[in-house]
Design an enzyme around this catalytic site. Structure first.
Site, PDB file in Angstrom:
ATOM      1  N   GLY A  39     -38.464 -12.063 -62.965  1.00  0.00           N
ATOM      2  CA  GLY A  39     -39.621 -12.132 -62.061  1.00  0.00           C
ATOM      3  C   GLY A  39     -40.726 -12.859 -62.812  1.00  0.00           C
ATOM      4  N   GLY A  41     -43.966 -12.900 -62.656  1.00  0.00           N
ATOM      5  CA  GLY A  41     -45.093 -12.094 -63.133  1.00  0.00           C
ATOM      6  C   GLY A  41     -44.695 -11.265 -64.343  1.00  0.00           C
ATOM      7  N   ASN A 183     -45.493 -27.758 -62.260  1.00  0.00           N
ATOM      8  CA  ASN A 183     -44.606 -28.782 -62.787  1.00  0.00           C
ATOM      9  C   ASN A 183     -44.749 -30.005 -61.863  1.00  0.00           C
ATOM     10  OD1 ASN A 183     -42.991 -28.348 -60.516  1.00  0.00           O
ATOM     11  ND2 ASN A 183     -41.543 -27.032 -61.610  1.00  0.00           N
ATOM     12  N   SER A 213     -39.213 -31.719 -70.762  1.00  0.00           N
ATOM     13  CA  SER A 213     -39.041 -32.124 -72.163  1.00  0.00           C
ATOM     14  C   SER A 213     -40.056 -33.190 -72.593  1.00  0.00           C
ATOM     15  CB  SER A 213     -37.623 -32.646 -72.382  1.00  0.00           C
ATOM     16  OG  SER A 213     -37.407 -33.701 -71.480  1.00  0.00           O
ATOM     17  N   ASN A 214     -40.802 -33.753 -71.641  1.00  0.00           N
ATOM     18  CA  ASN A 214     -41.807 -34.763 -71.981  1.00  0.00           C
ATOM     19  C   ASN A 214     -43.091 -34.134 -72.540  1.00  0.00           C
ATOM     20  OD1 ASN A 214     -42.660 -37.475 -72.044  1.00  0.00           O
ATOM     21  ND2 ASN A 214     -43.817 -37.181 -70.149  1.00  0.00           N
ATOM     22  N   ASP A 236     -30.663 -21.407 -72.401  1.00  0.00           N
ATOM     23  CA  ASP A 236     -31.010 -20.973 -71.043  1.00  0.00           C
ATOM     24  C   ASP A 236     -32.496 -21.278 -70.828  1.00  0.00           C
ATOM     25  OD1 ASP A 236     -31.499 -19.673 -68.679  1.00  0.00           O
ATOM     26  OD2 ASP A 236     -30.805 -17.703 -69.332  1.00  0.00           O
ATOM     27  N   GLY A 241     -41.079 -21.775 -68.347  1.00  0.00           N
ATOM     28  CA  GLY A 241     -42.391 -21.986 -67.729  1.00  0.00           C
ATOM     29  C   GLY A 241     -43.256 -20.733 -67.846  1.00  0.00           C
ATOM     30  N   ASP A 242     -42.638 -19.588 -67.682  1.00  0.00           N
ATOM     31  CA  ASP A 242     -43.398 -18.330 -67.786  1.00  0.00           C
ATOM     32  C   ASP A 242     -43.923 -18.142 -69.203  1.00  0.00           C
ATOM     33  OD1 ASP A 242     -42.859 -17.763 -65.118  1.00  0.00           O
ATOM     34  OD2 ASP A 242     -40.940 -16.836 -65.621  1.00  0.00           O
ATOM     35  N   SER A 272     -38.369 -20.048 -76.460  1.00  0.00           N
ATOM     36  CA  SER A 272     -37.839 -19.142 -75.432  1.00  0.00           C
ATOM     37  C   SER A 272     -36.498 -19.603 -74.861  1.00  0.00           C
ATOM     38  CB  SER A 272     -38.852 -18.969 -74.289  1.00  0.00           C
ATOM     39  OG  SER A 272     -38.821 -20.088 -73.435  1.00  0.00           O
TER      40      SER A 272
HETATM   41  O1  RIB Z   1     -39.412 -18.143 -63.845  1.00  0.00           O
HETATM   42  C1  RIB Z   1     -38.173 -17.541 -64.015  1.00  0.00           C
HETATM   43  C2  RIB Z   1     -38.009 -16.426 -63.052  1.00  0.00           C
HETATM   44  O2  RIB Z   1     -37.980 -16.932 -61.751  1.00  0.00           O
HETATM   45  C3  RIB Z   1     -36.710 -15.659 -63.202  1.00  0.00           C
HETATM   46  O3  RIB Z   1     -36.798 -14.623 -64.150  1.00  0.00           O
HETATM   47  C4  RIB Z   1     -36.436 -15.183 -61.813  1.00  0.00           C
HETATM   48  O4  RIB Z   1     -36.778 -13.848 -61.641  1.00  0.00           O
HETATM   49  C5  RIB Z   1     -37.259 -16.090 -60.910  1.00  0.00           C
HETATM   50  O5  RIB Z   1     -38.141 -15.400 -60.181  1.00  0.00           O
END
Ligand code: RIB
Length: 293
Positions: A39, A41, A183, A213-214, A236, A241-242, A272
């Site tokens: 998720g 958040g 993005n 990757s830029n 992976d 982004g998170d 990550s």
């Molecule tokens: O940003 C990655 C997340 O997006 C994953 O963990 C998945 O839950 C999706 O919501």
């Protein structure tokens, strides 16, 4: 210690790995199946906590086994869950992920995350007002994003909007946000009718377009700047982004200059992706500092 409030989704990621993803109407045999916390958040909250921030999450889970596991995971990572309340009429959010051919495809079922409503967030106004920075994404209702932008504007709390997954964002939210991190695909949807260069010029030091990757591109008031990312062998990319957004928020809340904050965030995001799972590779503060040396 930076005080960060994250408002967003908490889900369980159901991840299948396979050599290739199936086309429409096709069945392929997979290699593995795993259930891991995710998720957007929750990922951002966990990433910020690992980087040493004092993190409060505002979200919802179902009153089910996934909900319990999500809450336990927050606690194990030191995230304050006072405002992650279970709902009884909806199951926990889930993300159905296929990892194949070096990338992911994701279907998100919001479920309990739909209950992160404006009224629910209003109950936690104080947490938002006390934060050094607030992070929000788009796996929760749009009206909640609008409401949070109003609360932040009233209290002068900087809001970092990560407009993912892609959807149009109301102009008032764009105006009130301090930082926006789409993005390239999300930027196209947000700023329809503008080229990326025009959008960047319209929002100097506020709009940061992540280009994989830029690196990360923004306009500093005089020129476009690209802060390059770090090359790694990805296992992976889910959650990269998170991690970027969380690390960017932590660095900004600590008062680091803009470019240094982006470098810190790029480094955290690159680490990550070296392990499986959205949160599996999210680095600790020491790991980021060490690798920046
Ligand atoms: O940003 C990655 C997340 O997006 C994953 O963990 C998945 O839950 C999706 O919501």
């Amino acid at each position: 210690m930076a005080k960060i409030c994250v408002i967003g989704s908490s889900s369980m990621d159901l991840v299948v790995t396979s050599a290739r993803r199936p086309g429409a109407g096709e069945t392929v045999l997979g290699d593995s199946f795993k259930t891991v916390p995710g998720g957007k958040g929750a990922n951002q909250a966990v990433a910020a906590a690992r980087l040493g921030a004092d993190v409060s999450m505002i979200g919802r889970v179902g009153d089910d086994t996934f909900g319990t596991a999500i809450l336990n995971n927050f606690k194990a990572n030191g995230v304050n869950t006072q405002n992650v309340k279970p709902v009884t009429h909806l199951e926990s959010g889930t993300a159905h992920i296929v990892l194949a051919e070096g990338d992911n495809s994701i279907v998100v079922v919001e479920a309990a995350n739909r209950e992160v409503t404006p009224a629910y967030v209003d109950e936690a106004t104080e947490v938002i007002q006390r934060a050094d920075i607030v992070l929000i994404q788009q796996e929760i209702p749009e009206e909640t994003v609008v409401r949070v932008s109003e609360i932040c504007a009233q209290s002068g709390t900087p809001l970092l909007l990560n407009p993912a997954p892609a959807r149009k964002v109301p102009d008032e939210v764009i105006d009130k946000a301090a930082y926006i991190t789409p993005n390239e695909h999300e930027a196209e949807i947000l700023f329809q009718g503008m080229t990326p260069a025009e959008a960047l010029r319209k929002y100097p030091n506020k709009l940061f377009i992540t280009e994989g990757s830029n690196g990360v591109r923004y306009f500093d008031g005089e020129q476009e700047i690209v802060v390059p990312t770090y090359k790694v062998e990805p296992v992976d990319t889910t959650g990269a982004g998170d991690t970027f957004n969380a690390a960017f928020a932590v660095a900004l809340a600590e008062g680091k200059p803009l470019q240094e904050s982006i470098r810190f965030a790029n480094r955290a995001a690159s680490l990550s992706v070296t392990k499986f799972g959205a949160q599996g590779g999210m680095p600790t503060r020491d790991e980021v500092e060490e690798s920046l040396k």
